[in-house]
Design a protein around this motif. Structure first.
Motif, PDB file in Angstrom:
ATOM      1  N   VAL A  53      52.450  35.316  51.851  1.00 29.11           N
ATOM      2  CA  VAL A  53      51.408  35.748  52.852  1.00 29.11           C
ATOM      3  C   VAL A  53      50.104  35.015  52.652  1.00 29.11           C
ATOM      4  O   VAL A  53      49.616  35.491  51.564  1.00 29.11           O
ATOM      5  CB  VAL A  53      51.620  37.183  53.254  1.00 29.11           C
ATOM      6  N   PRO A  54      49.890  33.897  53.364  1.00 29.91           N
ATOM      7  CA  PRO A  54      48.720  33.593  53.093  1.00 29.91           C
ATOM      8  C   PRO A  54      47.320  34.137  52.870  1.00 29.91           C
ATOM      9  O   PRO A  54      46.510  33.845  51.945  1.00 29.91           O
ATOM     10  CB  PRO A  54      48.444  32.237  54.188  1.00 29.91           C
ATOM     11  N   PRO A  55      47.139  35.211  53.704  1.00 33.95           N
ATOM     12  CA  PRO A  55      46.045  36.039  53.451  1.00 33.95           C
ATOM     13  C   PRO A  55      45.837  36.792  52.199  1.00 33.95           C
ATOM     14  O   PRO A  55      44.933  36.853  51.590  1.00 33.95           O
ATOM     15  CB  PRO A  55      46.028  37.192  54.581  1.00 33.95           C
ATOM     16  N   LYS A  56      47.217  37.209  51.842  1.00 32.84           N
ATOM     17  CA  LYS A  56      47.132  37.817  50.458  1.00 32.84           C
ATOM     18  C   LYS A  56      46.897  36.884  49.490  1.00 32.84           C
ATOM     19  O   LYS A  56      46.146  37.262  48.498  1.00 32.84           O
ATOM     20  CB  LYS A  56      48.635  38.611  50.129  1.00 32.84           C
ATOM     21  N   PHE A  57      47.553  35.675  49.381  1.00 37.87           N
ATOM     22  CA  PHE A  57      47.331  34.504  48.485  1.00 37.87           C
ATOM     23  C   PHE A  57      45.608  34.264  48.310  1.00 37.87           C
ATOM     24  O   PHE A  57      45.359  34.396  47.240  1.00 37.87           O
ATOM     25  CB  PHE A  57      47.799  33.133  48.910  1.00 37.87           C
ATOM     26  N   TYR A  58      45.021  33.931  49.543  1.00 37.95           N
ATOM     27  CA  TYR A  58      43.726  33.743  49.501  1.00 37.95           C
ATOM     28  C   TYR A  58      42.654  34.996  49.085  1.00 37.95           C
ATOM     29  O   TYR A  58      41.587  34.774  48.389  1.00 37.95           O
ATOM     30  CB  TYR A  58      43.209  33.274  50.929  1.00 37.95           C
ATOM     31  N   SER A  59      43.125  36.060  49.314  1.00 38.82           N
ATOM     32  CA  SER A  59      42.076  37.239  48.807  1.00 38.82           C
ATOM     33  C   SER A  59      42.342  37.528  47.148  1.00 38.82           C
ATOM     34  O   SER A  59      41.477  37.519  46.545  1.00 38.82           O
ATOM     35  CB  SER A  59      42.679  38.686  49.498  1.00 38.82           C
ATOM     36  N   THR A  60      43.461  37.209  46.759  1.00 39.01           N
ATOM     37  CA  THR A  60      43.757  37.384  45.270  1.00 39.01           C
ATOM     38  C   THR A  60      43.144  36.094  44.701  1.00 39.01           C
ATOM     39  O   THR A  60      42.603  36.463  43.407  1.00 39.01           O
ATOM     40  CB  THR A  60      45.283  37.301  45.165  1.00 39.01           C
ATOM     41  N   ASP A  61      43.195  34.882  45.138  1.00 38.92           N
ATOM     42  CA  ASP A  61      42.644  33.821  44.759  1.00 38.92           C
ATOM     43  C   ASP A  61      41.146  33.946  44.491  1.00 38.92           C
ATOM     44  O   ASP A  61      40.626  33.809  43.305  1.00 38.92           O
ATOM     45  CB  ASP A  61      42.731  32.332  45.500  1.00 38.92           C
ATOM     46  N   GLN A  62      40.529  34.480  45.825  1.00 43.09           N
ATOM     47  CA  GLN A  62      38.912  34.588  45.781  1.00 43.09           C
ATOM     48  C   GLN A  62      38.605  35.848  44.550  1.00 43.09           C
ATOM     49  O   GLN A  62      37.687  35.547  43.813  1.00 43.09           O
ATOM     50  CB  GLN A  62      38.818  35.186  47.137  1.00 43.09           C
ATOM     51  N   GLU A  63      39.439  36.723  44.380  1.00 38.82           N
ATOM     52  CA  GLU A  63      39.092  37.799  43.362  1.00 38.82           C
ATOM     53  C   GLU A  63      39.138  37.259  42.033  1.00 38.82           C
ATOM     54  O   GLU A  63      38.357  37.513  41.047  1.00 38.82           O
ATOM     55  CB  GLU A  63      40.337  39.101  43.657  1.00 38.82           C
ATOM     56  N   PHE A  64      40.277  36.370  41.816  1.00 34.58           N
ATOM     57  CA  PHE A  64      40.529  35.576  40.490  1.00 34.58           C
ATOM     58  C   PHE A  64      39.313  34.808  40.186  1.00 34.58           C
ATOM     59  O   PHE A  64      38.737  34.906  39.091  1.00 34.58           O
ATOM     60  CB  PHE A  64      41.639  34.699  40.418  1.00 34.58           C
ATOM     61  N   HIS A  65      38.868  34.036  40.980  1.00 34.83           N
ATOM     62  CA  HIS A  65      37.929  33.051  40.797  1.00 34.83           C
ATOM     63  C   HIS A  65      36.533  33.628  40.708  1.00 34.83           C
ATOM     64  O   HIS A  65      35.496  33.348  40.067  1.00 34.83           O
ATOM     65  CB  HIS A  65      37.821  31.901  41.728  1.00 34.83           C
ATOM     66  N   TRP A  66      36.396  34.935  41.610  1.00 40.17           N
ATOM     67  CA  TRP A  66      34.929  35.518  41.757  1.00 40.17           C
ATOM     68  C   TRP A  66      34.804  36.299  40.097  1.00 40.17           C
ATOM     69  O   TRP A  66      33.873  36.532  39.881  1.00 40.17           O
ATOM     70  CB  TRP A  66      34.782  36.190  42.716  1.00 40.17           C
ATOM     71  N   ARG A  67      36.062  36.752  39.837  1.00 39.89           N
ATOM     72  CA  ARG A  67      35.876  37.506  38.514  1.00 39.89           C
ATOM     73  C   ARG A  67      35.492  36.405  37.342  1.00 39.89           C
ATOM     74  O   ARG A  67      34.580  36.854  36.687  1.00 39.89           O
ATOM     75  CB  ARG A  67      37.440  37.871  38.131  1.00 39.89           C
ATOM     76  N   ILE A  68      35.751  35.356  37.256  1.00 36.90           N
ATOM     77  CA  ILE A  68      35.232  34.413  36.146  1.00 36.90           C
ATOM     78  C   ILE A  68      33.848  34.223  36.548  1.00 36.90           C
ATOM     79  O   ILE A  68      32.793  34.224  35.390  1.00 36.90           O
ATOM     80  CB  ILE A  68      36.021  33.018  36.479  1.00 36.90           C
ATOM     81  N   ILE A  69      33.353  34.018  37.683  1.00 40.67           N
ATOM     82  CA  ILE A  69      31.911  33.820  38.056  1.00 40.67           C
ATOM     83  C   ILE A  69      31.368  35.321  37.653  1.00 40.67           C
ATOM     84  O   ILE A  69      30.183  34.953  37.045  1.00 40.67           O
ATOM     85  CB  ILE A  69      31.679  33.454  39.605  1.00 40.67           C
ATOM     86  N   LYS A  70      31.603  36.261  38.171  1.00 42.90           N
ATOM     87  CA  LYS A  70      30.670  37.531  37.873  1.00 42.90           C
ATOM     88  C   LYS A  70      30.733  37.817  36.408  1.00 42.90           C
ATOM     89  O   LYS A  70      29.632  38.251  35.826  1.00 42.90           O
ATOM     90  CB  LYS A  70      31.497  38.564  38.711  1.00 42.90           C
ATOM     91  N   LYS A  71      31.745  37.498  35.747  1.00 43.49           N
ATOM     92  CA  LYS A  71      31.684  38.125  34.394  1.00 43.49           C
ATOM     93  C   LYS A  71      30.980  36.950  33.372  1.00 43.49           C
ATOM     94  O   LYS A  71      30.870  37.448  32.124  1.00 43.49           O
ATOM     95  CB  LYS A  71      33.290  37.875  33.773  1.00 43.49           C
ATOM     96  N   CYS A  72      30.420  36.156  33.871  1.00 43.87           N
ATOM     97  CA  CYS A  72      29.665  35.116  33.031  1.00 43.87           C
ATOM     98  C   CYS A  72      28.123  35.820  33.043  1.00 43.87           C
ATOM     99  O   CYS A  72      27.245  35.267  32.431  1.00 43.87           O
ATOM    100  CB  CYS A  72      29.595  33.738  33.447  1.00 43.87           C
ATOM    101  N   ASN A  73      27.838  36.715  33.912  1.00 46.30           N
ATOM    102  CA  ASN A  73      26.469  37.468  34.026  1.00 46.30           C
ATOM    103  C   ASN A  73      25.558  36.570  34.087  1.00 46.30           C
ATOM    104  O   ASN A  73      24.351  36.617  33.478  1.00 46.30           O
ATOM    105  CB  ASN A  73      26.404  38.203  32.492  1.00 46.30           C
ATOM    106  N   ASN A  74      25.508  35.433  35.052  1.00 41.77           N
ATOM    107  CA  ASN A  74      24.373  34.665  35.483  1.00 41.77           C
ATOM    108  C   ASN A  74      24.389  34.620  37.016  1.00 41.77           C
ATOM    109  O   ASN A  74      25.051  34.132  37.647  1.00 41.77           O
ATOM    110  CB  ASN A  74      24.956  33.297  35.108  1.00 41.77           C
ATOM    111  N   GLN A  75      23.235  35.336  37.391  1.00 36.35           N
ATOM    112  CA  GLN A  75      23.334  35.808  38.696  1.00 36.35           C
ATOM    113  C   GLN A  75      22.654  34.574  39.699  1.00 36.35           C
ATOM    114  O   GLN A  75      23.197  34.450  40.854  1.00 36.35           O
ATOM    115  CB  GLN A  75      21.999  36.898  38.945  1.00 36.35           C
ATOM    116  N   ARG A  76      22.114  33.387  39.036  1.00 41.35           N
ATOM    117  CA  ARG A  76      21.665  32.482  39.975  1.00 41.35           C
ATOM    118  C   ARG A  76      22.934  31.434  39.959  1.00 41.35           C
ATOM    119  O   ARG A  76      23.267  30.961  40.988  1.00 41.35           O
ATOM    120  CB  ARG A  76      20.721  31.597  39.032  1.00 41.35           C
ATOM    121  N   LEU A  77      23.692  31.346  38.919  1.00 37.18           N
ATOM    122  CA  LEU A  77      25.092  30.876  39.119  1.00 37.18           C
ATOM    123  C   LEU A  77      25.799  31.311  40.471  1.00 37.18           C
ATOM    124  O   LEU A  77      26.574  30.751  41.003  1.00 37.18           O
ATOM    125  CB  LEU A  77      25.879  30.557  37.682  1.00 37.18           C
ATOM    126  N   GLN A  78      26.058  32.672  40.124  1.00 34.28           N
ATOM    127  CA  GLN A  78      26.692  33.481  41.306  1.00 34.28           C
ATOM    128  C   GLN A  78      26.308  33.094  42.587  1.00 34.28           C
ATOM    129  O   GLN A  78      27.049  32.974  43.531  1.00 34.28           O
ATOM    130  CB  GLN A  78      26.671  34.920  41.030  1.00 34.28           C
TER     131      GLN A  78
END
Length: 147
Positions: A53-78
């Protein structure tokens, strides 16, 4: 409408930002978070045999990539990544093609669980390059097809 040049620029920036973020976030993402993400990707891979189901894929993909971004703790990069990722999502929805992406995510997660930064970065960068190439291939096929 996005051109080939637009897509290449978007994915080049995405790769640069995510690769940089991974250097910090690999230390900050817990094993349990990674295991939870891996389980979701593995379940989707099993479902792929039936119908993904593409919507499930895209929401999981987004969650994964955002987790990498958020966990770097750099608000400007985010903030910058947010602008780039909005364009990535447009590319994904315009030119839907997710072949091989499930396995790519699982491999990245495994390298992150092992805290192998070099391997995780190489896999992440290859994944983003592959995503760019899938979008470009879909764009090319779209241009070839009669309307």
């Amino acid at each position: 409408k996005l051109s080939k040049k637009d897509i290449i620029e978007i994915y080049d920036l995405r790769k640069l930002l995510e690769s940089h973020a991974l250097q910090s976030s690999i230390k900050n993402i817990s094993s349990s978070e990674l295991q939870s993400l891996r389980k979701i990707w593995e379940e989707m891979r099993e479902r792929e045999k039936e119908r993904l189901v593409p919507p499930k894929f895209y929401s999981t993909d987004q969650e994964f990539h955002w987790r990498i971004i958020k966990k770097c703790n750099n608000q400007r990069l985010q903030a910058i990544f947010s602008q780039i990722y909005d364009l990535v999502r447009i590319c994904q929805h315009m030119y839907m093609n997710i072949e091989n992406a499930l396995d790519e995510h699982i491999e990245i997660i495994e390298a992150m669980k092992q805290k192998d930064l070099n391997r995780a970065k190489k896999l992440l960068e290859a994944h983003i390059d592959n995503a760019r190439d899938r979008v470009l291939k879909s764009l090319k096929n779209l241009k070839k097809s009669p309307l």
